[in-house]
Design a protein around this motif. Sequence first.
Motif, short mmCIF file in Angstrom:
data_model
loop_
_atom_site.label_atom_id
_atom_site.label_comp_id
_atom_site.label_asym_id
_atom_site.label_seq_id
_atom_site.Cartn_x
_atom_site.Cartn_y
_atom_site.Cartn_z
N LEU A 59 3.71 5.43 -5.85
CA LEU A 59 3.45 5.38 -7.29
C LEU A 59 2.38 6.40 -7.69
N GLY A 60 1.38 6.59 -6.82
CA GLY A 60 0.37 7.62 -7.07
C GLY A 60 0.97 9.02 -7.11
N ALA A 61 1.91 9.29 -6.21
CA ALA A 61 2.58 10.60 -6.21
C ALA A 61 3.41 10.78 -7.47
N TYR A 70 0.82 -1.21 0.00
CA TYR A 70 0.00 0.00 0.00
C TYR A 70 0.86 1.27 0.00
N LEU A 71 1.96 1.25 0.72
CA LEU A 71 2.88 2.40 0.69
C LEU A 71 3.51 2.55 -0.69
N GLY A 72 3.84 1.44 -1.32
CA GLY A 72 4.36 1.49 -2.69
C GLY A 72 3.35 2.06 -3.66
N LEU A 73 2.07 1.69 -3.50
CA LEU A 73 1.03 2.25 -4.35
C LEU A 73 0.86 3.75 -4.11
N ALA A 74 1.01 4.19 -2.86
CA ALA A 74 0.91 5.62 -2.56
C ALA A 74 2.05 6.40 -3.20
N THR A 110 -9.03 -0.31 -0.70
CA THR A 110 -7.81 0.32 -0.19
C THR A 110 -6.74 0.34 -1.27
N GLY A 111 -6.80 -0.59 -2.20
CA GLY A 111 -5.89 -0.60 -3.34
C GLY A 111 -6.10 0.59 -4.25
N VAL A 112 -7.27 1.19 -4.20
CA VAL A 112 -7.53 2.44 -4.93
C VAL A 112 -7.22 3.63 -4.04
N GLY A 113 -7.55 3.52 -2.76
CA GLY A 113 -7.37 4.64 -1.84
C GLY A 113 -5.92 5.02 -1.61
N ALA A 114 -5.03 4.04 -1.57
CA ALA A 114 -3.61 4.34 -1.33
C ALA A 114 -3.00 5.15 -2.47
N PRO A 115 -3.12 4.72 -3.74
CA PRO A 115 -2.55 5.57 -4.79
C PRO A 115 -3.31 6.88 -4.96
#
Length: 135
Positions: free
Chosen positions: A28-30, A22-26, A70-75
Amino acid sequence: MSGQQPGAFLGGPVVPGRIAAYLGLAVLGALVAIAGSLVQGGWFPGGLVLALLATAALFYGGLRATGTQTGVGAPAAGWLIAVIWLSFGRSEGDAVFSGGVGPLVYLLGGMAVAVMCATMSRLPQPGTQSGRMGM
């Protein structure tokens, strides 16, 4: 691990691997937000479309990889924090986003895509059969 669907370890109890995912997805979102903010302003209107498609692919990919909202919320959280941080100008007057409709469409469109992906129905479970007799 054979027989499990992709991302099945992300839907269980809290484990360090799941938190790292989840941190990696966040992060990646940034990164997608930073790249999208540069592309949408540089190649308008094609860059805006490309930036929104990349944002949608990231959010939907997070949903498919984890199987949870949560997989959508993190990024989406990483994306939103980065876009808001980039929208603030510096004291010298420098800013990534210029005035106009392009940055506004990118911001509102990205948030709309995040909401659409987060409210999608759950992914179908593999191996489900019809409840009808004889099928």
